[in-house]
Design a protein around this motif. Structure first.
Motif, PDB file in Angstrom:
ATOM      1  N   SER A 121      93.626  -9.213  18.714  1.00 29.46           N
ATOM      2  CA  SER A 121      93.814  -9.097  17.125  1.00 29.46           C
ATOM      3  C   SER A 121      93.652  -7.806  16.525  1.00 29.46           C
ATOM      4  N   ASP A 122      93.058  -6.949  17.077  1.00 34.59           N
ATOM      5  CA  ASP A 122      92.920  -5.565  16.418  1.00 34.59           C
ATOM      6  C   ASP A 122      92.747  -4.614  17.551  1.00 34.59           C
ATOM      7  N   THR A 123      92.829  -3.162  16.993  1.00 36.83           N
ATOM      8  CA  THR A 123      92.980  -2.203  17.901  1.00 36.83           C
ATOM      9  C   THR A 123      91.419  -1.853  18.786  1.00 36.83           C
ATOM     10  N   ARG A 124      90.400  -2.325  18.159  1.00 34.57           N
ATOM     11  CA  ARG A 124      88.996  -2.063  18.371  1.00 34.57           C
ATOM     12  C   ARG A 124      89.001  -2.820  19.646  1.00 34.57           C
ATOM     13  N   SER A 125      89.428  -4.127  19.942  1.00 34.96           N
ATOM     14  CA  SER A 125      89.280  -5.057  20.846  1.00 34.96           C
ATOM     15  C   SER A 125      90.062  -4.640  22.101  1.00 34.96           C
ATOM     16  N   ALA A 126      91.093  -3.905  21.791  1.00 34.92           N
ATOM     17  CA  ALA A 126      92.048  -3.329  22.671  1.00 34.92           C
ATOM     18  C   ALA A 126      91.469  -2.056  23.489  1.00 34.92           C
ATOM     19  N   TYR A 127      90.930  -1.241  22.733  1.00 33.27           N
ATOM     20  CA  TYR A 127      90.138  -0.271  23.110  1.00 33.27           C
ATOM     21  C   TYR A 127      88.885  -0.576  24.011  1.00 33.27           C
ATOM     22  N   VAL A 128      88.274  -1.572  23.313  1.00 33.40           N
ATOM     23  CA  VAL A 128      87.126  -1.955  24.184  1.00 33.40           C
ATOM     24  C   VAL A 128      87.576  -2.562  25.649  1.00 33.40           C
ATOM     25  N   MET A 129      88.669  -3.025  25.847  1.00 33.01           N
ATOM     26  CA  MET A 129      89.125  -3.640  27.067  1.00 33.01           C
ATOM     27  C   MET A 129      89.310  -2.504  27.945  1.00 33.01           C
ATOM     28  N   GLU A 130      90.162  -1.482  27.368  1.00 35.78           N
ATOM     29  CA  GLU A 130      90.627  -0.276  28.077  1.00 35.78           C
ATOM     30  C   GLU A 130      89.412   0.428  28.520  1.00 35.78           C
ATOM     31  N   GLN A 131      88.282   0.646  27.944  1.00 30.44           N
ATOM     32  CA  GLN A 131      87.065   1.358  28.165  1.00 30.44           C
ATOM     33  C   GLN A 131      86.459   0.496  29.441  1.00 30.44           C
ATOM     34  N   VAL A 132      86.290  -0.715  29.248  1.00 35.24           N
ATOM     35  CA  VAL A 132      85.927  -1.509  30.502  1.00 35.24           C
ATOM     36  C   VAL A 132      86.328  -1.457  31.773  1.00 35.24           C
ATOM     37  N   ILE A 133      87.682  -1.421  31.700  1.00 32.06           N
ATOM     38  CA  ILE A 133      88.733  -1.191  33.076  1.00 32.06           C
ATOM     39  C   ILE A 133      88.414   0.153  33.305  1.00 32.06           C
ATOM     40  N   LEU A 134      88.377   1.155  32.578  1.00 32.12           N
ATOM     41  CA  LEU A 134      88.351   2.753  33.250  1.00 32.12           C
ATOM     42  C   LEU A 134      86.926   2.744  33.659  1.00 32.12           C
ATOM     43  N   ASN A 135      85.811   2.102  33.157  1.00 38.17           N
ATOM     44  CA  ASN A 135      84.702   2.337  33.557  1.00 38.17           C
ATOM     45  C   ASN A 135      84.409   1.727  34.941  1.00 38.17           C
ATOM     46  N   SER A 136      85.052   0.439  35.048  1.00 40.73           N
ATOM     47  CA  SER A 136      84.994  -0.102  36.398  1.00 40.73           C
ATOM     48  C   SER A 136      85.782   0.638  37.560  1.00 40.73           C
ATOM     49  N   LEU A 137      86.540   1.371  37.056  1.00 36.68           N
ATOM     50  CA  LEU A 137      87.338   2.096  38.024  1.00 36.68           C
ATOM     51  C   LEU A 137      86.724   3.764  37.946  1.00 36.68           C
TER      52      LEU A 137
END
Length: 241
Positions: A196-212
């Motif tokens: 619903s907003d850019t912040r949430s999309a960014y959080v998911m992006e960072q979670v994936i990058l951190n896990s990889l």
């Protein structure tokens, strides 16, 4: 726990139905698949509308309209539904369906992933910018629907994780600068999730990058197997939804 509405529910499963039916199907085949696979809600099947049809069919039609407006589903002809490339890579959660449905509450919102029949690479040669003097104020909205995505470079194990307001436009932009004379591969959508907003999309992006993190190559790119990307994606959706 918030109960998911029929419309949001059918938005999720219509995408699943079209994937199962090969990416394109007649509406009657979609209705049948949903019923045969237990996705038609019993109350919706029982309630008859003024036109003589069931609420089930009405809600599925409205769900298809929401998906069409978001650029996830195409209309090849009357009653002929298809998946766009972004739709094929989108596996909606209840939160994602609500984010897309929320677009209709903002009349200024535009479609996020407009399907077209052309390549994602601009076929026309582009020229460099003409030097001019200019002054501008740059602004960026952080509200409104935004997408987290994983893009794959051809059939290789090179992946790009990012977030964008319009996935197709973002992939077009990335592909436009590839040396296609040397590398025939191009970036394509692999997975996408609306927020619903850019912040949430960014959080998911960072979670994936951190896990990889162990597989990071450069910038937002990683080199790893497909099953590792799938696992990182699924875990982030489960964690954040």
């Amino acid at each position: 726990m918030k109960t998911i509405s029929s419309r949001d529910h059918y938005m999720i499963v219509v995408l699943d139905a079209l994937r199962a039916l090969g990416g394109r199907a007649l509406s009657n085949d979609v209705y049948a698949w949903l019923q045969e696979n237990g996705h038609a809600r019993e109350d919706d099947l029982k309630i008859i509308q003024s036109d003589g049809g069931t609420r089930f069919r009405k809600e599925v039609r409205f769900a298809r309209k929401e998906l069409y407006d978001a650029g996830l589903v195409t209309m090849e002809g009357y009653g002929d539904w298809g998946l766009s490339d972004v739709g094929a890579s989108t596996f909606l959660t209840p939160a994602g369906a609500r984010a897309i449905a929320g677009m209709r509450n903002n009349s200024s919102e535009i479609s996020l992933a407009q399907p077209n029949s052309g390549s994602v690479i601009n076929p026309r040669p582009t020229t460099g910018p003409i030097p001019t003097a200019w002054t501008a104020t740059v602004s960026r909205r952080i509200d409104g629907v935004a997408w987290t995505y994983v893009s794959r470079f051809g059939e290789t194990n090179l992946w790009k994780i990012g977030q964008a307001d319009d996935i197709r436009a973002r992939i077009d932009e990335i592909n436009r600068h590839l040396p296609v004379e040397i590398y025939p591969e191009k970036w394509g959508a692999f997975r996408s999730h609306p927020w619903s907003d850019t912040r949430s999309a960014y959080v998911m992006e960072q979670v994936i990058l951190n896990s990889l993190g162990a597989h990071r190559s450069q910038g937002e790119r990683v080199m790893c197997r497909e099953d590792q990307i799938r696992a990182a994606w699924d875990q982030s959706v489960l964690r954040l939804s």
